[in-house]
Design an enzyme around this catalytic site. Structure first.
Site, mmCIF file in Angstrom:
data_model
loop_
_atom_site.group_PDB
_atom_site.id
_atom_site.type_symbol
_atom_site.label_atom_id
_atom_site.label_comp_id
_atom_site.label_asym_id
_atom_site.label_seq_id
_atom_site.Cartn_x
_atom_site.Cartn_y
_atom_site.Cartn_z
ATOM 1 C CE1 TYR A 1 -6.139 -3.378 8.735
ATOM 2 C CE2 TYR A 1 -5.171 -5.559 8.515
ATOM 3 C CZ TYR A 1 -5.341 -4.266 8.043
ATOM 4 O OH TYR A 1 -4.732 -3.872 6.879
ATOM 5 C CB SER B 1 -0.920 0.010 1.227
ATOM 6 O OG SER B 1 -0.168 -0.144 2.427
ATOM 7 C CE LYS C 1 -20.265 25.468 -27.518
ATOM 8 N NZ LYS C 1 -20.162 24.030 -27.687
ATOM 9 C CG HIS D 1 -42.480 20.866 -11.956
ATOM 10 N ND1 HIS D 1 -42.679 19.544 -11.666
ATOM 11 C CD2 HIS D 1 -43.182 21.572 -11.038
ATOM 12 C CE1 HIS D 1 -43.491 19.441 -10.619
ATOM 13 N NE2 HIS D 1 -43.807 20.664 -10.209
HETATM 14 N N1 ARG Z 1 -1.163 -1.241 5.283
HETATM 15 C C1 ARG Z 1 -2.114 -1.691 6.239
HETATM 16 C C2 ARG Z 1 -3.443 -0.976 6.034
HETATM 17 O O1 ARG Z 1 -3.434 0.018 5.421
HETATM 18 C C3 ARG Z 1 -1.633 -1.431 7.632
HETATM 19 C C4 ARG Z 1 -2.134 -2.380 8.651
HETATM 20 C C5 ARG Z 1 -1.596 -3.707 8.374
HETATM 21 N N2 ARG Z 1 -1.807 -4.654 9.398
HETATM 22 C C6 ARG Z 1 -1.688 -5.961 9.171
HETATM 23 N N3 ARG Z 1 -1.830 -6.740 10.159
HETATM 24 N N4 ARG Z 1 -1.470 -6.407 7.977
HETATM 25 O O2 ARG Z 1 -4.466 -1.402 6.452
#
Ligand code: ARG
Length: 463
Positions: free
Chosen positions: A316, A22, A282, A155
């Site tokens: 998570y 990411s 235009k 309208h």
């Molecule tokens: N890059 C991850 C996110 O944006 C950070 C958290 C990652 N945690 C994990 N246990 N993989 O969500």
């Protein structure tokens, strides 16, 4: 080796590294990540989990990395996954194994939640400020054209005359509620998740109140599983943005219509329009069209995140990494749209005489003629029918209500007298809407005074 490489016997496939990384978008959280880590480190020192010397050295290293990130000199690599691991790895490179102590009593799960909260707190403040700038332009345009009369529509058919300033101030009101929604959402962004660890909290004797105080949060997540699981505070920003963009899109639609030759009510400044590559005559309202168009992606980002979150088991899950691009895209879109609209609205040229002409050439004072008969004592339903017949007569004869003689009026009702004709004057009609929230110049002026104060409050929000 990866920071988590201990239990693995094989290297990660390159395609998996690329797929799971990411860093190329969460690098936008660099500033917040450093700030959060420094607070965490100070807390670890205060509670004796780190000694003061260790914490000083870690903080010094983090400040240097902050500079490297600002200068863009830190290289991002997919193999290091995300911004959290890039910073940690760099810290260890700089200060040695001591850098590895920073992650004590912390997980990336509470760390990323913290970064997102810090990021959104800043962005909410900025969004409210940018809304206030557009509000200022609306106020100025309304004040400079306070008594310009235009047809009001339902309208998209001419309905009743209104002040152009009243029409503009309707958007001011919508933006005021948008600003209120963003301000209210700040309370949910202002909750501190750090200390939740991966999901269950930590066995280290940390001091969450201290971290909260250092980072300037108003509240603390009371449940560690909640703290790392939810993204409702992100969803609120996205949904508030969706409503805001809906308002901006409607404003833009009005501006586009009004600047067409068919209406010719306003002209947008040359510097905010573009031309055609083939048709030399235009002048296109591209900016307003794009704001209208970009509303779609903001809606899309909201639906994406709602859908992504909807069946996730606690706590998570990696799915949640998908919360970022849509949020960043929405923040950029909302900021850009507000930034470009404020000066665009400010520089609009108003063709008041064309608006006035449009009002005098239609039947939009018919309701007032009906009200006139009601004031003479007949029920509104009956007078509605009488005026309806009168309009049909006019249409047949190619006349306007204002060009009827008293004699003609008498065919329809004996209750008409000379005064009936004065209530057809659009200025009179607009002036008579003199109730709170109405379109009379007196009421609009009053609202403008109030609006100035609201606008100032938004401009100064949390400064
Ligand atoms: N890059 C991850 C996110 O944006 C950070 C958290 C990652 N945690 C994990 N246990 N993989 O969500």
């Amino acid at each position: 080796m990866k920071p988590w490489g201990g239990r693995f016997q094989k290297d990660t496939e390159k395609i998996v590294e690329d797929f799971t990384a990411s860093i190329f978008f969460d690098c936008r959280l660099a500033e917040e990540d450093i700030t959060g880590s420094i607070a965490h480190c100070r807390m670890l020192a205060k509670t004796g989990i780190l000694n003061p010397g260790e914490s000083e050295e870690i903080i010094k290293g983090l400040e240097e990395i902050r500079k490297e990130l600002q200068q863009g000199s830190l290289e991002f690599k997919a193999e290091l996954e995300d911004i959290h691991m890039h910073i940690e790895k760099r810290l260890i490179e700089k200060i040695g194994p001591l850098g590895g102590k920073l992650h004590t009593a912390r997980s990336r799960n509470d760390q990323v939640a913290l970064d997102m909260h810090l990021y959104l707190k800043k962005k909410i403040i900025n969004t409210v400020r940018l809304i206030s700038h557009l509000q200022k332009s609306l106020i100025e345009l309304a004040e400079n054209n306070l008594e310009v009369i235009m047809p009001g529509y339902t309208h998209l058919q001419r309905a009743q005359p209104v002040l152009f300033s009243h029409h503009l101030m309707a958007y001011f009101s919508m933006l005021s509620r948008d600003a209120c929604r963003f301000k209210d959402s700040y309370k949910r962004a202002d909750i501190m998740p750090l200390g939740a660890g991966a999901l269950a909290g930590t066995s280290f004797p940390i001091d969450r109140e201290y971290t909260t105080e250092l980072l300037g949060f108003g509240d603390i997540y009371e449940n560690s599983m909640d703290a790392v699981s939810d993204r409702d505070f992100v969803l609120e920003y996205l949904s508030n943005s969706a409503v805001l963009m809906m308002h901006l899109s409607r404003l833009c639609e009005d501006l586009i219509l009004w600047s067409s030759s068919e209406f010719n009510f306003i002209e947008m400044d040359d510097s905010f329009c573009t031309g055609s590559s083939i048709m030399p005559q235009k002048k296109n309202p591209d900016v307003a069209e794009l704001v209208r168009g970009k509303t779609g992606r903001v809606y899309g980002n909201l639906i994406s995140l709602l859908t992504m979150m909807k069946s996730l088991p606690l706590t998570y899950n990696k799915d949640m990494q998908e919360d970022k691009e849509g949020l960043f895209d929405t923040v950029d879109t909302v900021e850009n749209c507000l930034q470009v609209l404020a000066p665009l609205v400010k520089t609009i040229k108003v063709r008041g005489s064309n608006m006035g002409k449009a009002v005098s050439e239609d039947f939009s004072t018919a309701t007032d003629l009906a009200d006139y008969l009601v004031k003479k004592g007949i029920p509104f339903r009956d007078s509605h029918r009488v005026i309806g017949e009168l309009v049909a007569y006019c249409l047949d004869k190619g006349k306007l209500l204002s060009s009827l003689t008293l004699e003609e009026l008498h065919y329809f009702s004996p209750l008409f007298d000379k005064e009936a004709l004065t209530c057809l004057d659009p200025y009179q009609v607009v002036g008579s809407r003199n109730i709170r929230g109405g379109t009379s110049p007196r009421q609009v002026k009053k609202y403008l005074e109030k609006a100035r104060k609201i606008q100032k409050q938004n401009e100064e929000y949390l400064s």
